[in-house]
Design a protein around this motif. Structure first.
Motif, PDB file in Angstrom:
ATOM      1  N   GLN A 126       0.816  -1.225   0.000  1.00 45.64           N
ATOM      2  CA  GLN A 126       0.000   0.000   0.000  1.00 45.64           C
ATOM      3  C   GLN A 126       0.841   1.262   0.000  1.00 45.64           C
ATOM      4  O   GLN A 126       0.411   2.294  -0.483  1.00 45.64           O
ATOM      5  CB  GLN A 126      -0.887   0.056   1.255  1.00 45.64           C
ATOM      6  N   GLY A 127       2.014   1.188   0.642  1.00 44.52           N
ATOM      7  CA  GLY A 127       2.858   2.363   0.783  1.00 44.52           C
ATOM      8  C   GLY A 127       2.591   3.144   2.050  1.00 44.52           C
ATOM      9  O   GLY A 127       3.180   4.193   2.271  1.00 44.52           O
ATOM     10  N   PHE A 128       1.685   2.645   2.901  1.00 41.59           N
ATOM     11  CA  PHE A 128       1.403   3.314   4.160  1.00 41.59           C
ATOM     12  C   PHE A 128       0.904   2.310   5.191  1.00 41.59           C
ATOM     13  O   PHE A 128       0.472   1.218   4.853  1.00 41.59           O
ATOM     14  CB  PHE A 128       0.394   4.457   3.997  1.00 41.59           C
ATOM     15  N   ALA A 129       0.984   2.714   6.464  1.00 41.59           N
ATOM     16  CA  ALA A 129       0.544   1.880   7.582  1.00 41.59           C
ATOM     17  C   ALA A 129      -0.585   2.585   8.319  1.00 41.59           C
ATOM     18  O   ALA A 129      -0.613   3.815   8.404  1.00 41.59           O
ATOM     19  CB  ALA A 129       1.707   1.646   8.547  1.00 41.59           C
ATOM     20  N   VAL A 130      -1.500   1.786   8.856  1.00 36.39           N
ATOM     21  CA  VAL A 130      -2.609   2.311   9.661  1.00 36.39           C
ATOM     22  C   VAL A 130      -2.672   1.504  10.945  1.00 36.39           C
ATOM     23  O   VAL A 130      -2.615   0.273  10.914  1.00 36.39           O
ATOM     24  CB  VAL A 130      -3.959   2.174   8.924  1.00 36.39           C
ATOM     25  N   THR A 131      -2.775   2.195  12.080  1.00 34.33           N
ATOM     26  CA  THR A 131      -2.975   1.512  13.359  1.00 34.33           C
ATOM     27  C   THR A 131      -4.055   2.245  14.142  1.00 34.33           C
ATOM     28  O   THR A 131      -4.252   3.455  13.975  1.00 34.33           O
ATOM     29  CB  THR A 131      -1.685   1.441  14.202  1.00 34.33           C
ATOM     30  N   HIS A 132      -4.734   1.496  14.981  1.00 34.13           N
ATOM     31  CA  HIS A 132      -5.777   2.056  15.826  1.00 34.13           C
ATOM     32  C   HIS A 132      -5.464   1.728  17.283  1.00 34.13           C
ATOM     33  O   HIS A 132      -5.219   0.566  17.609  1.00 34.13           O
ATOM     34  CB  HIS A 132      -7.143   1.456  15.469  1.00 34.13           C
ATOM     35  N   HIS A 133      -5.443   2.737  18.129  1.00 30.43           N
ATOM     36  CA  HIS A 133      -5.338   2.563  19.579  1.00 30.43           C
ATOM     37  C   HIS A 133      -4.027   1.905  20.034  1.00 30.43           C
ATOM     38  O   HIS A 133      -4.001   1.293  21.091  1.00 30.43           O
ATOM     39  CB  HIS A 133      -6.519   1.741  20.116  1.00 30.43           C
ATOM     40  N   GLU A 134      -2.959   2.017  19.280  1.00 30.15           N
ATOM     41  CA  GLU A 134      -1.715   1.340  19.672  1.00 30.15           C
ATOM     42  C   GLU A 134      -0.820   2.177  20.560  1.00 30.15           C
ATOM     43  O   GLU A 134      -0.298   1.680  21.544  1.00 30.15           O
ATOM     44  CB  GLU A 134      -0.935   0.884  18.438  1.00 30.15           C
ATOM     45  N   VAL A 135      -0.593   3.419  20.192  1.00 30.62           N
ATOM     46  CA  VAL A 135       0.293   4.265  20.988  1.00 30.62           C
ATOM     47  C   VAL A 135      -0.517   5.029  22.032  1.00 30.62           C
ATOM     48  O   VAL A 135      -0.111   5.122  23.181  1.00 30.62           O
ATOM     49  CB  VAL A 135       1.104   5.225  20.095  1.00 30.62           C
ATOM     50  N   LEU A 136      -1.670   5.527  21.618  1.00 28.37           N
ATOM     51  CA  LEU A 136      -2.577   6.229  22.531  1.00 28.37           C
ATOM     52  C   LEU A 136      -3.978   5.657  22.369  1.00 28.37           C
ATOM     53  O   LEU A 136      -4.457   5.506  21.244  1.00 28.37           O
ATOM     54  CB  LEU A 136      -2.613   7.731  22.210  1.00 28.37           C
ATOM     55  N   PRO A 137      -4.662   5.363  23.458  1.00 24.91           N
ATOM     56  CA  PRO A 137      -6.025   4.855  23.353  1.00 24.91           C
ATOM     57  C   PRO A 137      -6.932   5.849  22.622  1.00 24.91           C
ATOM     58  O   PRO A 137      -6.871   7.051  22.865  1.00 24.91           O
ATOM     59  CB  PRO A 137      -6.472   4.699  24.816  1.00 24.91           C
ATOM     60  N   GLY A 138      -7.725   5.335  21.691  1.00 26.33           N
ATOM     61  CA  GLY A 138      -8.668   6.168  20.957  1.00 26.33           C
ATOM     62  C   GLY A 138      -8.077   6.930  19.786  1.00 26.33           C
ATOM     63  O   GLY A 138      -8.776   7.689  19.126  1.00 26.33           O
ATOM     64  N   VAL A 139      -6.785   6.756  19.515  1.00 22.14           N
ATOM     65  CA  VAL A 139      -6.121   7.510  18.455  1.00 22.14           C
ATOM     66  C   VAL A 139      -5.721   6.590  17.313  1.00 22.14           C
ATOM     67  O   VAL A 139      -5.179   5.507  17.527  1.00 22.14           O
ATOM     68  CB  VAL A 139      -4.883   8.264  19.005  1.00 22.14           C
ATOM     69  N   THR A 140      -6.019   7.036  16.090  1.00 23.28           N
ATOM     70  CA  THR A 140      -5.617   6.338  14.881  1.00 23.28           C
ATOM     71  C   THR A 140      -4.384   7.027  14.310  1.00 23.28           C
ATOM     72  O   THR A 140      -4.301   8.258  14.315  1.00 23.28           O
ATOM     73  CB  THR A 140      -6.756   6.359  13.838  1.00 23.28           C
TER      74      THR A 140
END
Length: 187
Positions: A126-140
């Motif tokens: 894809q050329g990019f990464a997506v994460t949800h709630h990994e570093v900060l809760p509630g943050v994408t």
């Protein structure tokens, strides 16, 4: 310690303990100045277009370290990502983006005996990464790696926002294009 104090890199608190000095802010602005200069217009454009905080991260001994960030000009609220903020490379979209550009020997040097995340093939495709709630809760987080060539620290650009309802593909596509424009300056 006195030398560091004389240069403003450390200071003494009222109790006589050591704290970081204001000279570090000046020193930090000089780190990867060419990269920061190349990235800043793109980060500003992305932050204002997407109404999200945009930032530049570099690999620093197994951590993602924010070099510079831009908050959107017209937004009711935005997640703040301050320069100097750190998190491990095996968490968050910036970490995944950095993992995607490291070869096996580089990965082994910074993260011995720890496997890469299984999403690496998808991130590279894809050329990019997506994460949800990994570093900060509630943050994408959404991040795209930069192709800067030999001799430069691995780096990525990223945005963070509250929730996970915005179209990550649209955000990722914008980041990939911005990353391409930044990387072209180092060809």
């Amino acid at each position: 310690m006195r030398t560091l104090e004389d240069h403003g890199l450390i200071a003494r608190d009222p109790a006589g303990g050591l704290v970081l000095g204001t000279g570090l802010a000046t020193l930090a602005r000089a780190v990867a100045r060419d990269l920061q200069t190349a990235a800043l217009p793109e980060l500003t454009s992305i932050a204002n277009e997407l109404r999200m905080t945009a930032f530049l991260v570099v690999l620093d001994r197994g951590d993602c370290t924010t070099l510079t960030s831009v908050e959107p000009r017209h937004s009711g609220s935005a997640v703040v990502q301050r320069p100097g903020t750190r998190h491990p490379i095996d968490a968050g979209a910036p970490g995944l983006a950095l993992q995607a550009i490291l070869d096996d020997s580089q990965w082994e040097a910074i993260s011995p005996q720890r496997p890469r995340r299984p999403e690496m093939a998808s991130v590279r495709e894809q050329g990019f990464a997506v994460t949800h709630h990994e570093v900060l809760p509630g943050v994408t987080g959404v991040a795209a790696p930069l192709s800067l060539g030999q001799g430069l620290q691995p780096a990525a650009i990223a945005v963070v926002y509250v929730g996970d309802e915005r179209p990550a593909d649209r955000v990722g596509t914008s980041l990939v294009e911005a990353a391409r424009r930044i990387s072209e300056q180092f060809d």
